[in-house]
Design a protein around this motif. Structure first.
Motif, PDB file in Angstrom:
ATOM      1  N   ILE A 750       0.867  -1.175   0.000  1.00  0.00           N
ATOM      2  CA  ILE A 750       0.000   0.000   0.000  1.00  0.00           C
ATOM      3  C   ILE A 750       0.903   1.223   0.000  1.00  0.00           C
ATOM      4  O   ILE A 750       1.742   1.393   0.891  1.00  0.00           O
ATOM      5  N   ARG A 751       0.765   2.070  -1.011  1.00  0.00           N
ATOM      6  CA  ARG A 751       1.628   3.252  -1.150  1.00  0.00           C
ATOM      7  C   ARG A 751       0.884   4.507  -0.715  1.00  0.00           C
ATOM      8  O   ARG A 751      -0.348   4.574  -0.738  1.00  0.00           O
ATOM      9  N   GLY A 752       1.675   5.502  -0.303  1.00  0.00           N
ATOM     10  CA  GLY A 752       1.113   6.797   0.025  1.00  0.00           C
ATOM     11  C   GLY A 752       0.335   6.828   1.320  1.00  0.00           C
ATOM     12  O   GLY A 752      -0.653   7.575   1.432  1.00  0.00           O
ATOM     13  N   VAL A 753       0.759   6.045   2.331  1.00  0.00           N
ATOM     14  CA  VAL A 753       0.063   6.005   3.616  1.00  0.00           C
ATOM     15  C   VAL A 753       1.044   6.352   4.734  1.00  0.00           C
ATOM     16  O   VAL A 753       2.261   6.193   4.592  1.00  0.00           O
ATOM     17  N   ARG A 754       0.494   6.802   5.844  1.00  0.00           N
ATOM     18  CA  ARG A 754       1.329   7.091   7.006  1.00  0.00           C
ATOM     19  C   ARG A 754       1.633   5.794   7.749  1.00  0.00           C
ATOM     20  O   ARG A 754       1.007   4.762   7.520  1.00  0.00           O
ATOM     21  N   GLU A 755       2.578   5.851   8.666  1.00  0.00           N
ATOM     22  CA  GLU A 755       2.996   4.658   9.395  1.00  0.00           C
ATOM     23  C   GLU A 755       1.870   4.167  10.303  1.00  0.00           C
ATOM     24  O   GLU A 755       1.278   4.936  11.064  1.00  0.00           O
ATOM     25  N   GLN A 770       6.793   6.120   1.925  1.00  0.00           N
ATOM     26  CA  GLN A 770       5.453   5.991   2.508  1.00  0.00           C
ATOM     27  C   GLN A 770       4.746   4.739   1.989  1.00  0.00           C
ATOM     28  O   GLN A 770       3.589   4.756   1.584  1.00  0.00           O
ATOM     29  N   THR A 771       5.481   3.641   2.003  1.00  0.00           N
ATOM     30  CA  THR A 771       4.980   2.373   1.491  1.00  0.00           C
ATOM     31  C   THR A 771       4.886   1.357   2.611  1.00  0.00           C
ATOM     32  O   THR A 771       5.850   1.133   3.351  1.00  0.00           O
ATOM     33  N   LEU A 772       3.716   0.732   2.722  1.00  0.00           N
ATOM     34  CA  LEU A 772       3.467  -0.298   3.718  1.00  0.00           C
ATOM     35  C   LEU A 772       3.387  -1.650   3.016  1.00  0.00           C
ATOM     36  O   LEU A 772       2.677  -1.804   2.022  1.00  0.00           O
ATOM     37  N   THR A 773       4.134  -2.632   3.547  1.00  0.00           N
ATOM     38  CA  THR A 773       4.083  -3.994   3.019  1.00  0.00           C
ATOM     39  C   THR A 773       3.490  -4.906   4.090  1.00  0.00           C
ATOM     40  O   THR A 773       3.987  -4.944   5.230  1.00  0.00           O
ATOM     41  N   VAL A 774       2.441  -5.619   3.731  1.00  0.00           N
ATOM     42  CA  VAL A 774       1.706  -6.451   4.674  1.00  0.00           C
ATOM     43  C   VAL A 774       1.843  -7.908   4.273  1.00  0.00           C
ATOM     44  O   VAL A 774       1.644  -8.260   3.104  1.00  0.00           O
ATOM     45  N   ASP A 775       2.175  -8.759   5.224  1.00  0.00           N
ATOM     46  CA  ASP A 775       2.319 -10.194   4.972  1.00  0.00           C
ATOM     47  C   ASP A 775       0.938 -10.855   4.947  1.00  0.00           C
ATOM     48  O   ASP A 775       0.163 -10.745   5.889  1.00  0.00           O
ATOM     49  N   LEU A 776       0.668 -11.563   3.839  1.00  0.00           N
ATOM     50  CA  LEU A 776      -0.611 -12.261   3.698  1.00  0.00           C
ATOM     51  C   LEU A 776      -0.443 -13.776   3.704  1.00  0.00           C
ATOM     52  O   LEU A 776      -1.328 -14.510   3.260  1.00  0.00           O
ATOM     53  N   ALA A 777       0.686 -14.254   4.229  1.00  0.00           N
ATOM     54  CA  ALA A 777       0.953 -15.697   4.203  1.00  0.00           C
ATOM     55  C   ALA A 777      -0.122 -16.482   4.943  1.00  0.00           C
ATOM     56  O   ALA A 777      -0.450 -17.613   4.571  1.00  0.00           O
ATOM     57  N   SER A 778      -0.676 -15.899   5.969  1.00  0.00           N
ATOM     58  CA  SER A 778      -1.709 -16.604   6.745  1.00  0.00           C
ATOM     59  C   SER A 778      -3.088 -16.481   6.112  1.00  0.00           C
ATOM     60  O   SER A 778      -4.054 -17.084   6.590  1.00  0.00           O
ATOM     61  N   GLY A 779      -3.188 -15.689   5.056  1.00  0.00           N
ATOM     62  CA  GLY A 779      -4.466 -15.530   4.366  1.00  0.00           C
ATOM     63  C   GLY A 779      -5.254 -14.316   4.791  1.00  0.00           C
ATOM     64  O   GLY A 779      -6.214 -13.940   4.128  1.00  0.00           O
ATOM     65  N   SER A 780      -4.871 -13.670   5.912  1.00  0.00           N
ATOM     66  CA  SER A 780      -5.595 -12.476   6.341  1.00  0.00           C
ATOM     67  C   SER A 780      -4.636 -11.544   7.060  1.00  0.00           C
ATOM     68  O   SER A 780      -3.565 -11.947   7.528  1.00  0.00           O
ATOM     69  N   ALA A 781      -5.007 -10.294   7.142  1.00  0.00           N
ATOM     70  CA  ALA A 781      -4.181  -9.294   7.815  1.00  0.00           C
ATOM     71  C   ALA A 781      -5.073  -8.168   8.301  1.00  0.00           C
ATOM     72  O   ALA A 781      -6.144  -7.911   7.743  1.00  0.00           O
TER      73      ALA A 781
END
Length: 785
Positions: A750-755, A770-781
Motif C-alpha cells: 500500500i503506497r502513500g500512507v502514514r505509518e 510511505q509504502t506499507l508492506t503487509v504479509d498475507l501468508a496466513s491468508g488475512s491481515a
C-alpha cells in the motif's frame, strides 16, 4: 442507382419475408448463447437466398411479433421498425433511410485490377441485373461517434472519413492510409449514453462512409449482390463488444509465453546469430521469451524448409534456445514456390489446391518466391492439407507460427505488376466456384484457421500460437494480430494507440505494433518510450526491417538500455494481472488494452481521447508520445485515483499535469482495486506465481483477483481473490488462495500512507516512500492507524 423497394410481406417460420419486383428480403431475430440480434438480409431475386456466413455458426431463429406498421418486437431486444418503399428501418436511434442497388463497378474499381483481368471479371458479372452492389444511407446525428472497423490510421473516433474493407499490403502508412491489412466491417455507434453495433456480414469489398462526403448522412456500401446486416444492441459499448464477439467468436486463452517479450528482425540470417541474440539478453539480464525467424531461414523462400547453409541444424537451434527458456517462432507465407520436385508444390498441384485464373489455369506470380502459387483456403480440404504441413515445424521444435503476406500480397501475377496500392491477386481469379473479389478479404482468415487447427491437431495438449498480418471479422479465434509495416516515427508510436484500441473494440484483443518501428531508423529515446508503451500492448515484440538500424535494447548505449530493461522487467512483474485480463477476455470478448470510452462511456471528455487508455478496468496508462517530452496532461475520470508509483491520491474528474521520466510511464490505479504482480524472471514458466504481491489502492472496499494455471495446455485454472475493507483507521484484508500451489511470498503493498500504529499482521513500513508492506501468508491481515 435503383432504390430497393418491397410491395408485400408475410411472417412465417420465425421470419419476416419481404417481396418486391426485383428484390427479396428477410428479417430474423437470431440468438446464440443468450445473445439476440436482428438480421436484415436483402438480395436480388435472381441471387441465392441461402447465403451463409463464413465466420458465424450456431445462430438459431426466435419468434417475434410483427405489427401492422411493420414494427418488429420481441422481449429482451430493442424494437425494429421497417418501411418498404423505399426500404429502410429504424432501430435504437439509428435511422436507415433507404437501400440502393447499383450495377457492379459504379462504386469504382479500387478492388479490382484495371487490366484484361478486370475486363474479364466485368464481362462474366455483367449479366447480374441491378443488385450487383448495394448502399445503405443512414441519417447522421452531430453527437454520434464511431468506433471499431479494425485496424485503421487516424484518431480514435472514426467519424468524418471513408473507410474501405479490402485487405491490402501497404507498407507506407501515411496518416490517411486506407485500407490496410485487416478487414472488419463492424462498427460501434455511441450517442450520449447509448451504444449500438452493426456488423455487415459481407466478404466483398465494403465501404463505410461516415459523414465524410456529407455531414447529414453516412453510407455503408458493398460491391456484392447481397446486403446482410446484423444489429447488435448495447446499451454500453462493452455490451456491444460482448454480444458481437459471442456471435463471431472469441479468442482462446494464449500460452503464457506469448504474453512475454519477443525479439525479431528481418532478418537474423543464420542460426548462430539467432542464438547470440538470446545469449546477449541473458548476459544483460533482460527478460526474453521468444526469438523470431523471418524469411531468410528458408531454402530459397520455400515454406516448410530450412536453408541447409544458414540453418543447417534447426533442431539444435530450437533446443539450445529452449534451454535458455526462449521459444522459436518462424514466418510462414502463403506464396508457395512453383518448382518441380518441391514436395509442397507437387502435392498442391496434384490435388488442384491452388487458386486458378478465370481461364481455369493455375494462377502464378511473384511474392518472395518466384514464380509462386497460392493455396485456396476457402476449401476445407486445402485448409486441412495446409494445417497438416505444419507438422514439419513442430518436429523441428518450432513453438509458434507467424503468418505474413496473407492479404494475399503479390508483386506480380502472370508477369504483370498490380497497382501499388492493391498488390494482390486479380479479382477474376477463381477460388472454387467463387471469384477472388468475393473472398479476397477472407484469405488471411482462412490461412490462420488452417494453421491453428493444424497445430492443435498435432499438439493437442498445447495452446496454438499464431500471429497474423491479415484477417477478417472473427480472426481472434485463430490468431494474434500485429499492425504490419510501421515506421520508426514518433507519429507511429502515438498512432499505434488508437489503432490497437479500435482493433480491441472490433473484437480482436491480442494485438501489438512493432516496438521501435519496422522501417526507418529508431534512436534510443524513441525505442525507450516505445518499449514502455509496448509493455502494455497485449502482444509485445521488438521488430525492425533489414535496412533499418538495429534496435535490440542495448544498441543505443547504457542510458537507454537501462530504461528499456526496466520497461521489459515491468512487463514481467505485471504478468499475473495481464494473464488475468487474458482470462477475462476469453469469457467476455473485452480486450486487455481498452479505450477510455469503454470504461467511462458517460464521460464526454473521453469519447475521442486517443493518447491514453485503460489496462483492464483498474489501471490508466498515459504514455509520452513526443520527443523530448518531460510532462504531459493526463485526464483522470470521475472517482478516486492513485499514482501507481508514488501512491499520491487524486480525485477525478481532473486534467493532471504529469511528469514523464524515461525510466517509467505515467500510470494510475483506480481506488479500491488490488493489482496482482510478481517478481521479474528471465522468462516465463507456468502461471502459478510463487511470489504474489498485491498492489492495493485504498477505498472503503478493496477487491482484486488473479487467474492461475499451468500457462500452457487445457488443465483447469483457479481464481484466487483478495478482499478487504478500510474505514480510515483499520484495514482488513482476506486472501482466498485456490490455486493449491506452494508460494514463497504473498504480500500486499500500500503506497502513500502514514505509518500504522499496530495490527494483527507482520508488516514493514518505509517512511521515505510511505509504502506499507503487509504479509498475507496466513491468508488475512489487519492494520490499524
Amino acid at each position: 442507382m435503383h432504390e430497393v423497394r418491397f410491395s408485400s410481406y408475410r411472417y412465417s417460420d420465425d421470419t419476416l419475408h419481404l417481396e418486391g419486383t426485383y428484390f427479396k428480403g428477410r428479417v430474423q431475430l437470431l440468438h446464440k448463447g443468450g445473445v439476440r440480434t436482428w438480421r436484415v438480409f436483402v438480395w436480388h431475386r435472381l441471387e441465392d437466398a441461402q447465403k451463409g456466413s463464413w465466420v458465424m455458426e450456431g445462430l438459431e431463429p426466435l419468434p417475434f411479433e410483427v405489427y401492422d406498421d411493420l414494427s418488429c418486437q420481441a422481449e429482451g431486444v430493442p424494437a425494429l421498425k421497417l418501411w418498404l418503399d423505399p426500404f429502410g428501418f429504424g432501430w435504437e436511434g439509428l435511422e436507415a433511410l433507404e437501400l440502393e442497388a447499383h450495377r457492379f463497378g459504379q462504386l469504382g474499381k479500387s478492388g479490382v485490377w484495371q487490366t484484361s483481368e478486370w475486363t474479364a471479371f466485368h464481362e462474366v458479372n455483367d449479366g447480374l441485373p441491378l443488385g450487383a452492389g448495394m448502399s445503405l444511407l443512414i441519417k447522421e446525428k452531430p453527437e454520434r461517434r464511431y468506433y471499431g472497423l479494425g485496424e485503421r490510421t487516424g484518431f480514435l473516433d472514426k467519424k468524418g472519413r471513408t473507410w474501405t474493407n479490402w485487405t491490402t499490403d501497404d507498407p507506407i502508412h501515411y496518416p490517411d492510409a486506407d485500407p490496410l491489412y485487416q478487414a472488419h466491417p463492424f462498427l460501434i455507434g455511441l450517442e450520449g449514453d447509448r451504444a449500438w453495433g452493426v456488423y455487415l456480414d459481407e466478404t466483398w469489398r465494403t465501404v463505410f462512409d461516415l459523414a465524410s462526403a456529407e455531414d447529414h448522412q453516412s453510407i455503408i456500401r458493398t460491391d456484392g449482390p447481397t446486403f446482410d446486416l446484423y444489429l447488435i444492441a448495447g446499451p454500453s459499448p462493452k455490451e456491444v463488444i460482448q454480444r458481437y464477439t459471442a456471435l463471431v467468436g472469441r479468442a482462446s486463452l494464449p500460452p503464457l509465453w506469448a504474453l512475454g517479450y519477443h525479439q525479431c528482425r528481418y532478418s537474423y540470417t543464420h542460426q548462430e546469430l539467432a542464438l547470440e541474440i538470446a545469449r546477449e539478453y541473458r548476459r544483460r539480464e533482460i527478460p526474453l521469451d521468444a526469438v523470431w525467424l523471418d524469411i531468410d531461414y528458408m531454402d530459397g523462400f520455400k515454406v516448410f524448409t530450412f536453408s541447409p547453409e544458414r540453418f543447417p541444424e534447426p533442431e539444435k537451434l530450437t533446443a539450445a534456445l529452449r534451454e535458455m527458456g526462449v521459444r522459436t517462432v518462424t514466418i510462414v507465407d502463403p506464396g508457395v514456390k512453383k518448382e518441380e520436385g518441391y514436395l509442397v508444390y507437387e502435392e498442391g498441384r496434384a490435388q488442384q489446391y491452388f487458386i486458378h485464373s478465370y481461364r481455369d489455369e493455375e494462377l502464378w506470380g511473384e511474392v518472395w518466391p518466384s514464380p509462386a502459387v497460392w493455396p485456396d483456403f476457402t476449401r476445407p480440404e486445402v485448409r486441412e492439407w495446409w494445417g497438416r504441413l505444419h507438422r514439419f515445424y513442430l518436429e523441428h521444435g518450432i513453438a509458434g507460427i507467424w503468418n505474413d503476406m496473407n492479404e494475399p500480397a503479390a508483386f506480380t501475377v502472370f508477369g504483370q505488376e498490380p497497382p501499388k496500392d492493391n498488390r494482390t491477386l486479380p479479382s477474376s481469379a477463381r477460388q472454387g466456384n467463387r471469384y477472388h473479389a468475393e473472398v479476397h478479404n477472407l484469405y488471411g482468415y482462412g490461412m490462420c484457421q488452417a494453421t491453428y487447427e493444424g497445430l492443435l491437431k498435432f499438439e493437442p495438449s498445447k495452446r496454438p500460437f499464431v500471429l497474423t498480418r491479415s484477417g477478417f471479422a472473427g480472426i481472434q479465434k485463430y490468431a494474434f494480430v500485429w499492425t504490419g509495416d510501421n515506421h520508426s516515427y514518433w507519429e507511429h508510436l502515438e498512432g499505434s494507440i488508437p489503432m490497437l484500441l479500435n482493433l480491441g473494440m472490433s473484437g480482436v484483443p491480442f494485438v501489438g505494433a512493432d516496438i521501435g518501428g519496422f522501417s526507418a531508423h529508431a534512436d534510443g529515446e524513441l525505442l525507450a518510450r516505445w518499449t514502455w508503451l509496448g509493455a502494455f500492448y497485449p502482444f509485445m515484440r521488438n521488430h525492425s526491417g533489414k535496412t533499418s538500424r538495429r534496435q535490440e535494447p542495448w544498441v543505443f548505449g547504457p542510458r537507454w538500455e537501462s530504461a528499456i530493461r526496466e520497461a521489459i522487467r515491468f512487463r514481467y512483474r505485471m504478468l499475473p494481472y495481464l494473464y488475468t485480463l487474458a482470462h477475462e477476455t476469453v469469457a467476455t470478448g473485452l480486450p486487455p488494452m481498452r479505450a477510455m470510452v469503454l470504461e467511462h462511456p458517460h464521460d464526454p471528455e473521453v469519447s475521442a481521447l486517443h493518447d491514453q487508455f485503460m489496462w483492464g478496468s483498474d489501471l490508466l496508462v498515459a504514455p509520452a508520445v513526443r520527443p523530448g517530452q518531460r510532462h504531459r496532461l493526463t485526464y483522470l475520470p470521475q472517482g478516486q485515483w492513485q499514482d501507481f508509483w508514488s501512491g499520491e491520491g487524486y480525485e477525478g474528474p481532473v486534467h493532471l499535469p504529469t511528469a514523464t521520466p524515461h525510466d517509467r510511464i505515467p500510470l494510475f490505479q483506480r481506488a479500491g482495486s488490488a493489482i496482482p504482480t510478481t517478481k521479474a524472471e528471465p522468462h516465463t514458466t507456468d502461471a502459478y506465481w510463487e511470489t504474489l504481491v498485491w498492489q492495493v489502492s485504498l477505498a472503503p472496499e478493496v477487491r482484486g483477483w488473479v487467474y492461475e494455471d499451468q500457462g500452457e495446455g487445457y488443465e483447469p485454472g483457479y481464481i484466487s481473490e483478495l478482499e478487504g475493507t478500510y474505514d480510515g483507521y483499520t484495514l482488513r484484508l482476506d486472501f482466498t488462495d485456490r490455486c493449491g500451489q506452494p508460494r514463497q511470498r504473498v504480500e500486499a503493498v500500500i503506497r502513500g500512507v502514514r505509518e500504522p500504529q499496530g495490527g494483527h499482521s507482520i508488516h514493514h513500513y518505509d517512511p521515505q516512500t510511505q509504502t506499507l508492506t503487509v504479509d498475507l501468508a496466513s491468508g488475512s491481515a489487519e492494520v490499524h492507524w
